[in-house]
Design a protein around this motif. Structure first.
Motif, mmCIF file in Angstrom:
data_model
loop_
_atom_site.group_PDB
_atom_site.id
_atom_site.type_symbol
_atom_site.label_atom_id
_atom_site.label_comp_id
_atom_site.label_asym_id
_atom_site.label_seq_id
_atom_site.Cartn_x
_atom_site.Cartn_y
_atom_site.Cartn_z
ATOM 1 N N MET A 67 0.849 -1.190 0.000
ATOM 2 C CA MET A 67 0.000 0.000 0.000
ATOM 3 C C MET A 67 0.886 1.241 0.000
ATOM 4 S SD MET A 67 -3.063 1.314 0.200
ATOM 5 C CE MET A 67 -3.156 3.073 0.018
ATOM 6 N N LEU A 68 0.628 2.125 -0.970
ATOM 7 C CA LEU A 68 1.350 3.393 -1.035
ATOM 8 C C LEU A 68 0.313 4.493 -1.224
ATOM 9 C CD1 LEU A 68 4.102 2.390 -3.657
ATOM 10 C CD2 LEU A 68 4.428 2.567 -1.179
ATOM 11 N N SER A 69 0.418 5.571 -0.433
ATOM 12 C CA SER A 69 -0.477 6.707 -0.662
ATOM 13 C C SER A 69 0.356 7.874 -1.168
ATOM 14 C CB SER A 69 -1.219 7.086 0.625
ATOM 15 O OG SER A 69 -0.322 7.641 1.572
ATOM 16 N N ALA A 70 -0.279 8.771 -1.930
ATOM 17 C CA ALA A 70 0.466 9.899 -2.492
ATOM 18 C C ALA A 70 -0.407 11.137 -2.601
ATOM 19 C CB ALA A 70 1.001 9.535 -3.888
ATOM 20 N N SER A 71 0.167 12.278 -2.233
ATOM 21 C CA SER A 71 -0.476 13.568 -2.485
ATOM 22 C C SER A 71 0.644 14.577 -2.734
ATOM 23 C CB SER A 71 -1.327 13.997 -1.282
ATOM 24 O OG SER A 71 -0.494 14.443 -0.224
ATOM 25 N N VAL A 72 0.239 15.807 -3.049
ATOM 26 C CA VAL A 72 1.254 16.827 -3.345
ATOM 27 C C VAL A 72 1.841 17.437 -2.066
ATOM 28 C CG1 VAL A 72 0.249 17.398 -5.594
ATOM 29 C CG2 VAL A 72 -0.494 18.666 -3.559
ATOM 30 N N ASP A 73 1.348 17.018 -0.896
ATOM 31 C CA ASP A 73 1.852 17.564 0.367
ATOM 32 C C ASP A 73 3.286 17.112 0.636
ATOM 33 O OD1 ASP A 73 -0.759 18.710 1.626
ATOM 34 O OD2 ASP A 73 -1.300 16.705 0.932
ATOM 35 N N SER A 74 3.989 17.908 1.437
ATOM 36 C CA SER A 74 5.367 17.550 1.785
ATOM 37 C C SER A 74 5.383 16.434 2.832
ATOM 38 C CB SER A 74 6.095 18.770 2.346
ATOM 39 O OG SER A 74 5.603 19.071 3.635
ATOM 40 N N VAL A 75 6.537 15.801 2.994
ATOM 41 C CA VAL A 75 6.651 14.745 4.014
ATOM 42 C C VAL A 75 6.458 15.322 5.420
ATOM 43 C CG1 VAL A 75 8.086 13.139 2.692
ATOM 44 C CG2 VAL A 75 9.190 14.953 4.010
ATOM 45 N N PHE A 76 6.722 16.610 5.585
ATOM 46 C CA PHE A 76 6.546 17.244 6.903
ATOM 47 C C PHE A 76 5.056 17.328 7.246
ATOM 48 C CE2 PHE A 76 10.244 19.307 4.794
ATOM 49 C CZ PHE A 76 11.225 18.601 5.467
ATOM 50 N N VAL A 77 4.250 17.694 6.240
ATOM 51 C CA VAL A 77 2.796 17.765 6.459
ATOM 52 C C VAL A 77 2.244 16.347 6.672
ATOM 53 C CG1 VAL A 77 0.589 18.572 5.542
ATOM 54 C CG2 VAL A 77 2.665 19.875 5.088
ATOM 55 N N HIS A 78 2.766 15.369 5.912
ATOM 56 C CA HIS A 78 2.342 13.973 6.125
ATOM 57 C C HIS A 78 2.585 13.577 7.582
ATOM 58 C CE1 HIS A 78 1.478 13.342 2.003
ATOM 59 N NE2 HIS A 78 2.634 12.863 1.579
ATOM 60 N N LYS A 79 3.745 13.948 8.099
ATOM 61 C CA LYS A 79 4.085 13.592 9.482
ATOM 62 C C LYS A 79 3.078 14.223 10.443
ATOM 63 C CE LYS A 79 7.788 13.682 12.932
ATOM 64 N NZ LYS A 79 6.882 13.853 14.052
ATOM 65 N N MET A 80 2.785 15.509 10.241
ATOM 66 C CA MET A 80 1.839 16.202 11.122
ATOM 67 C C MET A 80 0.449 15.573 11.054
ATOM 68 S SD MET A 80 3.114 18.578 12.951
ATOM 69 C CE MET A 80 4.620 17.655 13.155
ATOM 70 N N TRP A 81 0.027 15.244 9.834
ATOM 71 C CA TRP A 81 -1.310 14.652 9.666
ATOM 72 C C TRP A 81 -1.365 13.296 10.374
ATOM 73 C CZ3 TRP A 81 -3.884 12.296 4.747
ATOM 74 C CH2 TRP A 81 -5.281 12.248 4.918
ATOM 75 N N ASN A 82 -0.302 12.513 10.194
ATOM 76 C CA ASN A 82 -0.245 11.212 10.860
ATOM 77 C C ASN A 82 -0.244 11.380 12.378
ATOM 78 O OD1 ASN A 82 0.410 8.192 10.920
ATOM 79 N ND2 ASN A 82 2.070 9.084 12.119
ATOM 80 N N ASP A 83 0.634 12.250 12.876
ATOM 81 C CA ASP A 83 0.815 12.358 14.315
ATOM 82 C C ASP A 83 -0.393 12.973 15.025
ATOM 83 O OD1 ASP A 83 3.252 11.376 13.662
ATOM 84 O OD2 ASP A 83 4.436 13.101 14.331
#
Lengths: 81, 135
Positions: free
Chosen positions: B1-17
């Motif tokens: 499973m791989l997800s992708a959006s135009v957001d940065s990895v920093f925003v991904h981290k914040m969304w996850n956390d």
């Protein structure tokens, strides 16, 4: 005065009339962008930075050869659905 | 499973956390890809350049790296994860059977498959009925 807008499922973007293509060349490029990939085709390989369980990593699609892969695109983090 | 959006990895981290880890115990277990600029989304035909975001595009890729199916939705409607899983199960069954079996409309694990062969031509009505697409 800045107008408040309703929170929707896409990230806030300027109204369409504000982002007109600059030249016809731009329009042609846009057409190519919208070309859909076909089933039965090889999935184009790529390498992208990713966040994975507390770490920043580089992910290459071809490393998943031999496995089933679900690749999901979505409009943006913190959207609703 | 791989997800992708135009957001940065920093925003991904914040969304996850800050949000996703409250829905999924232990947080998101798969890589959240950052496709800044939508270059890969463009390759796959899901990048909306005027909005600068990617549509809800879901691609199934088999072990040979071939795209066997996809679904693309505009932003406000979410996907049906169970249907995605069903499709993977069907593709896996067909692959394991080396193409000797096919999964008709409405197939789920445990339901009858079809065995495509010359003597099945014109006889599908004997082994499959419309109600099987809905039960």
């Amino acid at each position: 005065m800045p107008q408040e807008f309703k929170a929707g499922c896409t990230r806030p973007t300027p109204p369409e009339e504000a982002v007109k293509p600059i030249s016809t060349e731009n329009t042609i490029q846009k057409k190519e962008e919208n070309a859909m990939i076909h089933v039965g085709q090889k999935a184009p390989d790529f390498s992208l930075p990713a966040y994975l369980k507390g770490k920043f990593v580089e992910v290459k699609l071809s490393e998943y050869m031999g496995k089933w892969v679900v690749l999901c695109f979505y409009p943006g983090d913190f959207t609703f659905v | 499973m791989l997800s992708a959006s135009v957001d940065s990895v920093f925003v991904h981290k914040m969304w996850n956390d800050f949000e996703l880890s409250k829905m999924v115990k232990g947080g998101i277990p798969f890589p959240m890809l950052s496709d800044a600029g939508g270059n890969i989304g463009t390759l796959y035909g899901v990048y909306n350049s005027s909005a600068g975001v990617e549509n809800r595009g879901r691609f199934l890729i088999d072990p040979d790296g071939t795209i066997v199916g996809y679904e693309v939705l505009t932003p406000p409607v979410g996907r049906n994860v169970l249907e995605t899983i069903r499709q993977i199960q069907a593709f896996q069954l067909v692959r394991e059977s080396k193409g000797t079996q096919a999964t008709p409309s409405g197939w789920r694990p445990g339901k009858d498959t079809l065995k495509p062969a010359p003597d099945l031509v014109g006889k599908v009505w004997e082994v499959w009925s419309v109600d099987k697409a809905f039960d």
